[in-house]
Design a protein around this motif. Structure first.
Motif, PDB file in Angstrom:
ATOM      1  N   PHE A   6      70.005 -25.386 -83.628  1.00  0.00           N
ATOM      2  CA  PHE A   6      69.280 -25.232 -82.328  1.00  0.00           C
ATOM      3  C   PHE A   6      70.077 -26.425 -81.384  1.00  0.00           C
ATOM      4  O   PHE A   6      70.970 -27.159 -81.911  1.00  0.00           O
ATOM      5  N   THR A   7      69.626 -26.542 -80.316  1.00  0.00           N
ATOM      6  CA  THR A   7      70.572 -27.176 -79.006  1.00  0.00           C
ATOM      7  C   THR A   7      70.560 -28.914 -79.623  1.00  0.00           C
ATOM      8  O   THR A   7      71.771 -29.239 -79.683  1.00  0.00           O
ATOM      9  N   THR A   8      69.684 -29.268 -80.015  1.00  0.00           N
ATOM     10  CA  THR A   8      69.396 -30.933 -80.453  1.00  0.00           C
ATOM     11  C   THR A   8      70.567 -31.185 -81.521  1.00  0.00           C
ATOM     12  O   THR A   8      71.408 -31.948 -81.448  1.00  0.00           O
ATOM     13  N   ALA A   9      70.466 -30.304 -82.501  1.00  0.00           N
ATOM     14  CA  ALA A   9      71.413 -30.441 -83.812  1.00  0.00           C
ATOM     15  C   ALA A   9      72.968 -30.260 -83.252  1.00  0.00           C
ATOM     16  O   ALA A   9      73.909 -31.025 -83.586  1.00  0.00           O
ATOM     17  N   THR A  10      73.123 -29.337 -82.326  1.00  0.00           N
ATOM     18  CA  THR A  10      74.391 -28.599 -82.053  1.00  0.00           C
ATOM     19  C   THR A  10      75.095 -29.787 -81.137  1.00  0.00           C
ATOM     20  O   THR A  10      76.222 -30.224 -81.310  1.00  0.00           O
ATOM     21  N   LEU A  11      74.359 -30.319 -80.022  1.00  0.00           N
ATOM     22  CA  LEU A  11      74.764 -31.297 -79.097  1.00  0.00           C
ATOM     23  C   LEU A  11      75.051 -32.605 -79.921  1.00  0.00           C
ATOM     24  O   LEU A  11      75.921 -33.027 -79.523  1.00  0.00           O
TER      25      LEU A  11
ATOM     26  N   LEU B  90      73.603 -40.300 -88.824  1.00  0.00           N
ATOM     27  CA  LEU B  90      73.159 -41.100 -88.130  1.00  0.00           C
ATOM     28  C   LEU B  90      71.579 -41.403 -87.855  1.00  0.00           C
ATOM     29  O   LEU B  90      71.194 -42.428 -87.323  1.00  0.00           O
ATOM     30  N   VAL B  91      70.644 -40.516 -88.289  1.00  0.00           N
ATOM     31  CA  VAL B  91      69.534 -40.393 -88.292  1.00  0.00           C
ATOM     32  C   VAL B  91      68.857 -40.342 -89.440  1.00  0.00           C
ATOM     33  O   VAL B  91      69.112 -39.168 -90.048  1.00  0.00           O
ATOM     34  N   PRO B  92      68.135 -41.162 -90.094  1.00  0.00           N
ATOM     35  CA  PRO B  92      67.486 -41.221 -91.298  1.00  0.00           C
ATOM     36  C   PRO B  92      66.796 -39.841 -91.343  1.00  0.00           C
ATOM     37  O   PRO B  92      65.750 -39.705 -90.712  1.00  0.00           O
ATOM     38  N   GLY B  93      66.796 -39.010 -92.347  1.00  0.00           N
ATOM     39  CA  GLY B  93      66.040 -37.671 -92.589  1.00  0.00           C
ATOM     40  C   GLY B  93      66.596 -36.527 -91.643  1.00  0.00           C
ATOM     41  O   GLY B  93      65.867 -35.638 -91.776  1.00  0.00           O
ATOM     42  N   GLY B  94      67.675 -36.973 -90.707  1.00  0.00           N
ATOM     43  CA  GLY B  94      68.358 -36.101 -90.006  1.00  0.00           C
ATOM     44  C   GLY B  94      67.319 -35.747 -88.659  1.00  0.00           C
ATOM     45  O   GLY B  94      66.713 -36.429 -88.383  1.00  0.00           O
ATOM     46  N   VAL B  95      67.635 -34.574 -87.879  1.00  0.00           N
ATOM     47  CA  VAL B  95      67.195 -34.303 -86.697  1.00  0.00           C
ATOM     48  C   VAL B  95      66.604 -32.981 -86.784  1.00  0.00           C
ATOM     49  O   VAL B  95      67.093 -32.011 -86.856  1.00  0.00           O
TER      50      VAL B  95
ATOM     51  N   THR C 246      78.570 -36.654 -80.944  1.00  0.00           N
ATOM     52  CA  THR C 246      78.805 -37.998 -81.650  1.00  0.00           C
ATOM     53  C   THR C 246      79.910 -37.579 -82.663  1.00  0.00           C
ATOM     54  O   THR C 246      80.732 -38.727 -83.282  1.00  0.00           O
ATOM     55  N   GLY C 247      80.486 -36.522 -82.818  1.00  0.00           N
ATOM     56  CA  GLY C 247      81.386 -36.221 -83.949  1.00  0.00           C
ATOM     57  C   GLY C 247      80.892 -36.516 -85.339  1.00  0.00           C
ATOM     58  O   GLY C 247      81.693 -36.308 -86.236  1.00  0.00           O
TER      59      GLY C 247
END
Length: 158
Positions: free
Chosen positions: A33-38, A50-55, A43-44
């Motif tokens: 989905f867009t948030t995880a893709t972007l 980068l986010v505990p537990g993922g997005v 960020t590469g």
């Protein structure tokens, strides 16, 4: 120029790209989905790095989502600033300002325009929302960003 969910065979797209001396590159990411893709593209990194537990779909409602933004070496928008690029954000400004620039209030556009930190001085807004509409209000003198009218879309620099 980044086009999210726009098929390459859209009428006139390949001709416009060619006329603008742009080249088509396939971008593969880990997101469904867009948030995880972007997030990966901006960020590469994998969101879970980068986010505990993922997005997840509503991760932006939690403080843990925003901690990665404190490191200016991670966000491509800040890396582009260091390289003297100008960035143009066109569609879905509420989403982009919230998810990648960290403006979390009820009106991210107003927050961006009132920002005087200079952190986002290289970012120009070219549309007030997800579709065509009136020009956004001009940024105050010395504000964080600028705004202008444009009919092109996407995120780019140069």
């Amino acid at each position: 120029l980044l086009l999210d969910a726009l098929p390459w065979n859209t009428d006139g797209l390949s001709e416009t790209a060619r006329d603008g001396d742009m080249h088509h590159l396939h971008q593969f990411t880990n997101g469904l989905f867009t948030t995880a893709t972007l997030f990966s593209m901006f960020t590469g990194k994998l969101p879970s790095e980068l986010v505990p537990g993922g997005v997840g779909y509503l991760a932006h409602n939690e403080d843990r989502y925003y901690n990665w933004m404190k490191d200016p070496n991670i966000n491509i928008l800040e890396v582009l600033k260091t390289a003297n690029f100008q960035v143009h954000l066109h569609h879905h400004l509420d989403y982009l300002l919230r998810m990648f620039l960290g403006f979390r209030g009820d009106d991210p556009l107003a927050e961006f325009l009132a920002d005087r930190s200079g952190r986002w001085a290289h970012v120009t807004l070219t549309s007030p929302g997800p579709g065509p509409g009136p020009d956004p209000p001009a940024a105050p003198s010395g504000g964080g960003g600028s705004s202008s009218s444009s009919s092109s879309g996407g995120v780019g620099g140069g």
